[in-house]
Write an enzyme that holds these catalytic residues in place. Sequence first.
Site, PDB file in Angstrom:
ATOM      1  N   PHE A 149       0.802  -1.228   0.000  1.00 35.08           N
ATOM      2  CA  PHE A 149       0.000   0.000   0.000  1.00 35.08           C
ATOM      3  C   PHE A 149       0.835   1.279   0.000  1.00 35.08           C
ATOM      4  O   PHE A 149       0.345   2.349  -0.358  1.00 35.08           O
ATOM      5  CB  PHE A 149      -0.945   0.017   1.224  1.00 35.08           C
ATOM      6  CG  PHE A 149      -0.274   0.444   2.505  1.00 35.08           C
ATOM      7  CD1 PHE A 149      -0.040   1.799   2.764  1.00 35.08           C
ATOM      8  CD2 PHE A 149       0.146  -0.482   3.455  1.00 35.08           C
ATOM      9  CE1 PHE A 149       0.597   2.208   3.939  1.00 35.08           C
ATOM     10  CE2 PHE A 149       0.786  -0.085   4.612  1.00 35.08           C
ATOM     11  CZ  PHE A 149       1.012   1.263   4.850  1.00 35.08           C
ATOM     12  N   CYS A 281       9.758   1.683   3.707  1.00 37.01           N
ATOM     13  CA  CYS A 281      10.640   0.604   4.152  1.00 37.01           C
ATOM     14  C   CYS A 281      12.059   1.139   4.354  1.00 37.01           C
ATOM     15  O   CYS A 281      12.918   0.454   4.865  1.00 37.01           O
ATOM     16  CB  CYS A 281      10.631  -0.534   3.156  1.00 37.01           C
ATOM     17  SG  CYS A 281      11.240  -0.016   1.566  1.00 37.01           S
TER      18      CYS A 281
HETATM   19  P1  NAD Z   1       1.394  -6.619   3.209  1.00 35.00           P
HETATM   20  O1  NAD Z   1       2.419  -7.677   3.333  1.00 35.00           O
HETATM   21  O2  NAD Z   1       0.270  -6.618   4.186  1.00 35.00           O
HETATM   22  O3  NAD Z   1       0.693  -6.683   1.759  1.00 35.00           O
HETATM   23  C1  NAD Z   1       1.453  -6.747   0.581  1.00 35.00           C
HETATM   24  C2  NAD Z   1       0.669  -7.521  -0.467  1.00 35.00           C
HETATM   25  O4  NAD Z   1       0.443  -8.850  -0.001  1.00 35.00           O
HETATM   26  C3  NAD Z   1      -0.696  -6.912  -0.768  1.00 35.00           C
HETATM   27  O5  NAD Z   1      -0.921  -6.942  -2.150  1.00 35.00           O
HETATM   28  C4  NAD Z   1      -1.658  -7.822  -0.003  1.00 35.00           C
HETATM   29  O6  NAD Z   1      -2.917  -7.934  -0.611  1.00 35.00           O
HETATM   30  C5  NAD Z   1      -0.953  -9.158   0.006  1.00 35.00           C
HETATM   31  N1  NAD Z   1      -1.216  -9.948   1.233  1.00 35.00           N
HETATM   32  C6  NAD Z   1      -1.495  -9.467   2.479  1.00 35.00           C
HETATM   33  N2  NAD Z   1      -1.631 -10.495   3.354  1.00 35.00           N
HETATM   34  C7  NAD Z   1      -1.404 -11.635   2.661  1.00 35.00           C
HETATM   35  C8  NAD Z   1      -1.378 -13.030   3.015  1.00 35.00           C
HETATM   36  N3  NAD Z   1      -1.607 -13.446   4.242  1.00 35.00           N
HETATM   37  N4  NAD Z   1      -1.100 -13.920   2.039  1.00 35.00           N
HETATM   38  C9  NAD Z   1      -0.851 -13.520   0.770  1.00 35.00           C
HETATM   39  N5  NAD Z   1      -0.885 -12.218   0.382  1.00 35.00           N
HETATM   40  C10 NAD Z   1      -1.149 -11.286   1.308  1.00 35.00           C
HETATM   41  O7  NAD Z   1       2.156  -5.219   3.187  1.00 35.00           O
HETATM   42  P2  NAD Z   1       1.543  -3.750   3.220  1.00 35.00           P
HETATM   43  O8  NAD Z   1       0.956  -3.502   4.559  1.00 35.00           O
HETATM   44  O9  NAD Z   1       0.694  -3.522   2.021  1.00 35.00           O
HETATM   45  O10 NAD Z   1       2.861  -2.880   3.025  1.00 35.00           O
HETATM   46  C11 NAD Z   1       3.696  -2.472   4.067  1.00 35.00           C
HETATM   47  C12 NAD Z   1       4.885  -3.403   4.221  1.00 35.00           C
HETATM   48  O11 NAD Z   1       5.611  -3.451   3.013  1.00 35.00           O
HETATM   49  C13 NAD Z   1       5.877  -2.928   5.274  1.00 35.00           C
HETATM   50  O12 NAD Z   1       6.308  -4.034   6.006  1.00 35.00           O
HETATM   51  C14 NAD Z   1       7.018  -2.343   4.449  1.00 35.00           C
HETATM   52  O13 NAD Z   1       8.275  -2.330   5.093  1.00 35.00           O
HETATM   53  C15 NAD Z   1       7.003  -3.263   3.284  1.00 35.00           C
HETATM   54  N6  NAD Z   1       7.674  -2.678   2.128  1.00 35.00           N
HETATM   55  C16 NAD Z   1       8.918  -3.143   1.845  1.00 35.00           C
HETATM   56  C17 NAD Z   1       9.619  -2.603   0.788  1.00 35.00           C
HETATM   57  C18 NAD Z   1      11.005  -3.087   0.473  1.00 35.00           C
HETATM   58  O14 NAD Z   1      11.538  -2.658  -0.535  1.00 35.00           O
HETATM   59  N7  NAD Z   1      11.630  -3.927   1.266  1.00 35.00           N
HETATM   60  C19 NAD Z   1       9.044  -1.589   0.014  1.00 35.00           C
HETATM   61  C20 NAD Z   1       7.761  -1.153   0.332  1.00 35.00           C
HETATM   62  C21 NAD Z   1       7.090  -1.723   1.405  1.00 35.00           C
END
Ligand code: NAD
Length: 484
Positions: A149, A281
């Site tokens: 998101f 992140c």
């Molecule tokens: P999230 O893991 O909740 O969701 C990411 C994606 O996974 C979404 O499309 C979601 O629909 C899907 N998803 C959620 N739960 C799932 C499950 N149980 N099984 C399969 N798919 C699932 O992450 P978020 O809240 O959208 O984003 C924030 C996180 O992303 C933070 O931890 C941040 O640090 C990380 N992030 C990391 C980077 C990086 O480059 N390392 C970059 C941006 C964001």
Amino acid sequence: MKYPKVSNFIDGKLTSSSSEFLDVYSPLNGTIISQVPISSSKELDDAVSAARTAFHSWAKMPIKERVQIFFRYRTLLEDNIDELTNLLCEENGKTYSESKAEILKSMELTEFACSLPQLIAGEILEVSKGVECRIERFPVGVIASITPFNFPNMVPNWTIPNTLVLGNTMVMKPSEVVPLSAMRLADLLKEAGLPDGVFNIVHGQKEIVEAICDHPGIDGVTFVGSTKVAKIVYARATSNLKRAVCLGGAKNHLIVLPDANVEMTASNVAASMSGCAGQRCMAASAMVGVGAVDHIIEKLCDEARKIVPGKNLGSVISKEAKERIENYITEAEEQGAKILVDGRNAVVEGKENGYYVGPTVIDYVKPDMKIAKEEVFGPVLSIMRSETLDEALEIENSSQYGNAAAVFTQSGGASKYVAERASAGMIGVNIGVPVPREPFSFGGWNESKFGVGDITGKSSIEFLTKPKKITTKWNPESKTNWMS
Ligand code: NAD
């Protein structure tokens, strides 16, 4: 609702057969602005089938021709920058300037993709008399891209331009919390001349992500999101014999030495911890002050107080996120940490239902406290104290994550010491958000990334292509030997 219900984008068309929808909220004021479908596995099948069909001709098109579409796409991002920026603010809650910076970054990512023809020109060598070896790169096939998101425009563009320019086709599953920006990208790609089926979007949650990991028609998976889900996706996709790179969460440490430039350090650390409301992140989440750094902390608090919710600080993504962040602060306070700047209970006039948390600086956090170890993902900085640089590095090294780390100092020797010993994939020296710019790749270490290679920059070429090694001999008169 301000925006119509979102559809899937399959084979160049908006399609929707779902009967189940989720509300999409604007975190700026808590109103419902749209609804997003929870797609079925049949819709994923349709998207994969469109992507597989499109692959045959897309992969055969010379890269110099594919790239022309992305020159136009980059121009369209620029031409539509205000509208894309406003949409991003609305669905994600960032400030206007943060949102605009995201679109500018998407343009930079596209510019890099437009340089890929120069970077993938093949290798060739005469390996013995009359015998030539050459390497050519071929696209992998259908790549799925699952996005989070916090960067609704930039993270999709981490994968779209490189993946497609290199001849693959794509099925994207955007975050269900911010589906609108990704849909606008689909419009712009179509306007730029991308053939139908090359880029597809299927919305949904866990079930669609699991179906992606299991789908035999998908060859590779990129994921960006939390570590918990990155692990699940990496394990499931690779167990189904797909290539995968999965980026996870972070807990970035900034190590501050007493000789650091006070003004620069204070403003950098404050900006790093509060930019995008701390939902990056790459955000500074923990600072380790080495020795006598009170003068820097004092200035840092002055800087943090200048960051005002609703003005130069956007909202966090949801009511739940606001509660979670505030609970971390309260728990740290109860365990004896000292709140120097308190962002709890922030209210923005006229946006009383928005999800705002003010900048928060907490001193005397202990390394074993929950707030010191876990990803808070809000505008909150935990300060830990250490006597020596080695002690500070020990704290940094003990994190399960390893996205970024930074050191603030005037000493070249100290900065080198930290750069060599910090356990993170991206290191900053006097920089609070050390994002490597193109052509360098973005990616962390430890539980911040699973898989080999990165998904952006030069490193993505390895993930997004398959090398073919071709050996030729055209001179029948040359002697036969063990190499023949
Ligand atoms: P999230 O893991 O909740 O969701 C990411 C994606 O996974 C979404 O499309 C979601 O629909 C899907 N998803 C959620 N739960 C799932 C499950 N149980 N099984 C399969 N798919 C699932 O992450 P978020 O809240 O959208 O984003 C924030 C996180 O992303 C933070 O931890 C941040 O640090 C990380 N992030 C990391 C980077 C990086 O480059 N390392 C970059 C941006 C964001």
